[in-house]
Scaffold this active site. Sequence first.
Site, mmCIF file in Angstrom:
data_model
loop_
_atom_site.group_PDB
_atom_site.id
_atom_site.type_symbol
_atom_site.label_atom_id
_atom_site.label_comp_id
_atom_site.label_asym_id
_atom_site.label_seq_id
_atom_site.Cartn_x
_atom_site.Cartn_y
_atom_site.Cartn_z
ATOM 1 N N ARG A 88 0.861 -1.168 0.000
ATOM 2 C CA ARG A 88 0.000 0.000 0.000
ATOM 3 C C ARG A 88 0.908 1.233 0.000
ATOM 4 O O ARG A 88 1.818 1.351 0.821
ATOM 5 C CB ARG A 88 -0.860 0.010 1.249
ATOM 6 C CG ARG A 88 -1.745 1.222 1.283
ATOM 7 C CD ARG A 88 -1.967 1.736 2.659
ATOM 8 N NE ARG A 88 -2.658 3.011 2.564
ATOM 9 C CZ ARG A 88 -2.662 3.904 3.532
ATOM 10 N NH1 ARG A 88 -2.014 3.680 4.650
ATOM 11 N NH2 ARG A 88 -3.309 5.025 3.378
ATOM 12 N N HIS A 177 -8.328 6.760 0.369
ATOM 13 C CA HIS A 177 -9.165 5.553 0.518
ATOM 14 C C HIS A 177 -9.503 4.921 -0.834
ATOM 15 O O HIS A 177 -10.482 4.183 -0.960
ATOM 16 C CB HIS A 177 -10.505 5.869 1.244
ATOM 17 C CG HIS A 177 -10.335 6.333 2.650
ATOM 18 N ND1 HIS A 177 -10.977 7.449 3.148
ATOM 19 C CD2 HIS A 177 -9.601 5.843 3.670
ATOM 20 C CE1 HIS A 177 -10.641 7.626 4.420
ATOM 21 N NE2 HIS A 177 -9.803 6.662 4.752
ATOM 22 N N HIS A 203 -17.115 5.782 3.022
ATOM 23 C CA HIS A 203 -16.088 5.031 3.753
ATOM 24 C C HIS A 203 -15.904 5.767 5.073
ATOM 25 O O HIS A 203 -15.172 6.768 5.147
ATOM 26 C CB HIS A 203 -14.779 5.002 2.942
ATOM 27 C CG HIS A 203 -13.651 4.338 3.682
ATOM 28 N ND1 HIS A 203 -13.104 3.130 3.306
ATOM 29 C CD2 HIS A 203 -12.973 4.708 4.793
ATOM 30 C CE1 HIS A 203 -12.141 2.800 4.147
ATOM 31 N NE2 HIS A 203 -12.045 3.743 5.056
ATOM 32 N N GLY A 205 -14.739 5.452 8.845
ATOM 33 C CA GLY A 205 -14.059 4.759 9.945
ATOM 34 C C GLY A 205 -13.514 5.841 10.855
ATOM 35 O O GLY A 205 -14.136 6.889 10.980
ATOM 36 N N GLY A 207 -10.807 7.486 10.198
ATOM 37 C CA GLY A 207 -10.691 8.470 9.127
ATOM 38 C C GLY A 207 -11.861 8.177 8.194
ATOM 39 O O GLY A 207 -12.361 7.061 8.185
ATOM 40 N N ASP A 278 -13.439 7.647 19.472
ATOM 41 C CA ASP A 278 -14.087 6.402 19.056
ATOM 42 C C ASP A 278 -15.600 6.600 19.061
ATOM 43 O O ASP A 278 -16.191 6.962 20.082
ATOM 44 C CB ASP A 278 -13.690 5.273 20.032
ATOM 45 C CG ASP A 278 -14.126 3.914 19.514
ATOM 46 O OD1 ASP A 278 -15.333 3.735 19.236
ATOM 47 O OD2 ASP A 278 -13.262 3.037 19.377
ATOM 48 N N ILE A 327 -17.250 2.424 11.010
ATOM 49 C CA ILE A 327 -18.566 2.934 11.406
ATOM 50 C C ILE A 327 -19.624 2.551 10.368
ATOM 51 O O ILE A 327 -20.733 2.128 10.712
ATOM 52 C CB ILE A 327 -18.506 4.473 11.588
ATOM 53 C CG1 ILE A 327 -17.486 4.845 12.670
ATOM 54 C CG2 ILE A 327 -19.887 5.027 11.943
ATOM 55 C CD1 ILE A 327 -17.179 6.333 12.777
ATOM 56 N N GLY A 328 -19.278 2.657 9.097
ATOM 57 C CA GLY A 328 -20.222 2.325 8.031
ATOM 58 C C GLY A 328 -20.697 0.887 8.104
ATOM 59 O O GLY A 328 -21.871 0.583 7.850
ATOM 60 N N GLU A 329 -19.788 -0.016 8.485
ATOM 61 C CA GLU A 329 -20.140 -1.434 8.535
ATOM 62 C C GLU A 329 -20.816 -1.830 9.849
ATOM 63 O O GLU A 329 -21.652 -2.726 9.871
ATOM 64 C CB GLU A 329 -18.869 -2.298 8.374
ATOM 65 C CG GLU A 329 -18.263 -2.205 6.996
ATOM 66 C CD GLU A 329 -16.849 -2.787 6.923
ATOM 67 O OE1 GLU A 329 -16.521 -3.679 7.729
ATOM 68 O OE2 GLU A 329 -16.078 -2.339 6.057
ATOM 69 N N GLU A 379 -9.339 -3.763 1.912
ATOM 70 C CA GLU A 379 -8.249 -3.115 1.171
ATOM 71 C C GLU A 379 -7.086 -4.082 0.928
ATOM 72 O O GLU A 379 -6.449 -4.047 -0.116
ATOM 73 C CB GLU A 379 -7.775 -1.873 1.936
ATOM 74 C CG GLU A 379 -8.805 -0.759 1.864
ATOM 75 C CD GLU A 379 -8.698 0.263 2.980
ATOM 76 O OE1 GLU A 379 -9.029 -0.079 4.132
ATOM 77 O OE2 GLU A 379 -8.280 1.390 2.703
HETATM 78 P P1 ADP Z 1 -9.453 3.255 10.406
HETATM 79 O O1 ADP Z 1 -9.228 2.086 9.474
HETATM 80 O O2 ADP Z 1 -9.677 4.568 9.726
HETATM 81 O O3 ADP Z 1 -8.482 3.322 11.547
HETATM 82 P P2 ADP Z 1 -11.870 1.803 11.091
HETATM 83 O O4 ADP Z 1 -12.420 1.635 9.736
HETATM 84 O O5 ADP Z 1 -11.313 0.614 11.792
HETATM 85 O O6 ADP Z 1 -10.842 3.015 11.145
HETATM 86 O O7 ADP Z 1 -13.049 2.410 12.006
HETATM 87 C C1 ADP Z 1 -12.891 2.718 13.353
HETATM 88 C C2 ADP Z 1 -14.200 3.342 13.829
HETATM 89 O O8 ADP Z 1 -15.245 2.380 13.662
HETATM 90 C C3 ADP Z 1 -14.190 3.764 15.284
HETATM 91 O O9 ADP Z 1 -14.732 5.064 15.416
HETATM 92 C C4 ADP Z 1 -15.116 2.763 15.922
HETATM 93 O O10 ADP Z 1 -15.818 3.330 16.976
HETATM 94 C C5 ADP Z 1 -16.063 2.440 14.802
HETATM 95 N N1 ADP Z 1 -16.759 1.203 15.095
HETATM 96 C C6 ADP Z 1 -16.268 -0.038 15.139
HETATM 97 N N2 ADP Z 1 -17.205 -0.915 15.557
HETATM 98 C C7 ADP Z 1 -18.310 -0.165 15.792
HETATM 99 C C8 ADP Z 1 -19.616 -0.438 16.254
HETATM 100 N N3 ADP Z 1 -19.957 -1.697 16.574
HETATM 101 N N4 ADP Z 1 -20.520 0.563 16.348
HETATM 102 C C9 ADP Z 1 -20.176 1.828 16.023
HETATM 103 N N5 ADP Z 1 -18.950 2.159 15.611
HETATM 104 C C10 ADP Z 1 -18.051 1.177 15.499
#
Ligand code: ADP
Length: 392
Positions: A88, A177, A203, A205, A207, A278, A327-329, A379
Amino acid sequence: MKIMSVNAGSSSLKFSLFEMSNETCIASGYFERVGIEGGFYTIKFNGEKIKEEVEMPNHVVAVEVLLDRLISLGIISSLDEIDAVGHRVAHGGDKFDKSVVITDSVMEDIRRFAEIAPLHNPANIAGIEAVQKALPNVPMTAVFDTAFHQTMDKLNYIYAIPYEYYEKYSIRKYGFHGTSYSYVSKKLAEIVGRDDLKSIICHIGSGGSICAVKNGKCVNTSMGYSPLDGIVMGTRSGNIDPSITTVIMDKEGLNASEVISVFNKKSGLLGLSGVSNDCRDVENGVKEGNERCKLAIDKFVQSVVNYIAQYYVELGGIDALVFTAGIGENGPEIRSQVVEKLACLGIKIDSEKNNVRGKLTDITADDSSAKVFVIPTDEELMIAKDTLDLVR
Ligand code: ADP
């Protein structure tokens, strides 16, 4: 054929090893505190999670430890089993619109683009050089976070600042992303059975960014010259009036890069809530009646909705809205708050179907004007797939 994807950060190194015949991840791991005292790694293999403390003064040592453990843990029997490695790379500037096999001239370009990605490209380079040293005869590829966005029209990537800054310093929107958007937009086409689609992919998360995609190609995206721009994120402000910078410099006695660091590391959900970056913690704060947590979540949701609305108009309507990343998932609450605000566009989700975490799901309501999906991103697999295509 086994392909390893590598994501080297400034003090970390993530890897995933795939068996490409069935696209399964055989093992994955995270090496942390590289170059800092107190290094350790975790490797997931065969349903187990192995953790070990080991000092890694630099990425070369981290890669040596990684390759050594792949063998000693019985994940592979010899390094010859690794057929190719995909790296990456954060920034491919305006040169790379797709993944490439790494050559000396590609390395030169990646070094050149370190000027516009000083936090990321040097770490990616360290990762590439360390793997090259350990596996000199294995083909390697660079998969760029920016590549997917190179199809943006100039109107969308140019900033209305003196044009010579674009010419002299390549100051323009790049977007990030891209590997995730590439994976998710392909998956979407697969699910729907068509690739002539207009979609908006969120997307989100720690970020996050939003991307408008037409016929599998990026039309616009919310991150800009750097990943600070766009929506509200865990610790990043997203887009704000740039003149705030000089005011905070004066009032707080900070220099410009210190203020940018505040916008990058102390803002977003963390800055507004004062509780956490978070999303789960901030959502818990809302449940406990914390007003600033509520403000943080509302502002975050609003920023996502604003981009969706903008891109809906830009695309002239959409076939699909997609949620991906942490967060999206995994955040049904956030998804539902976002979609609630899109009611005037006729986009609606089914609250029962929406009660899902981390699983590819069609969450569309029967009377919605566009499909709405949760599509988990991958990814690492995308990096491995691109690598397979290139080395074949
Ligand atoms: P990155 O890859 O950008 O570091 P991620 O895609 O892993 O981040 O996303 C992290 C975020 O996803 C955090 O804010 C976390 O709180 C959120 N997240 C993970 N699981 C849950 C959940 N069950 N409900 C709500 N938010 C969640």
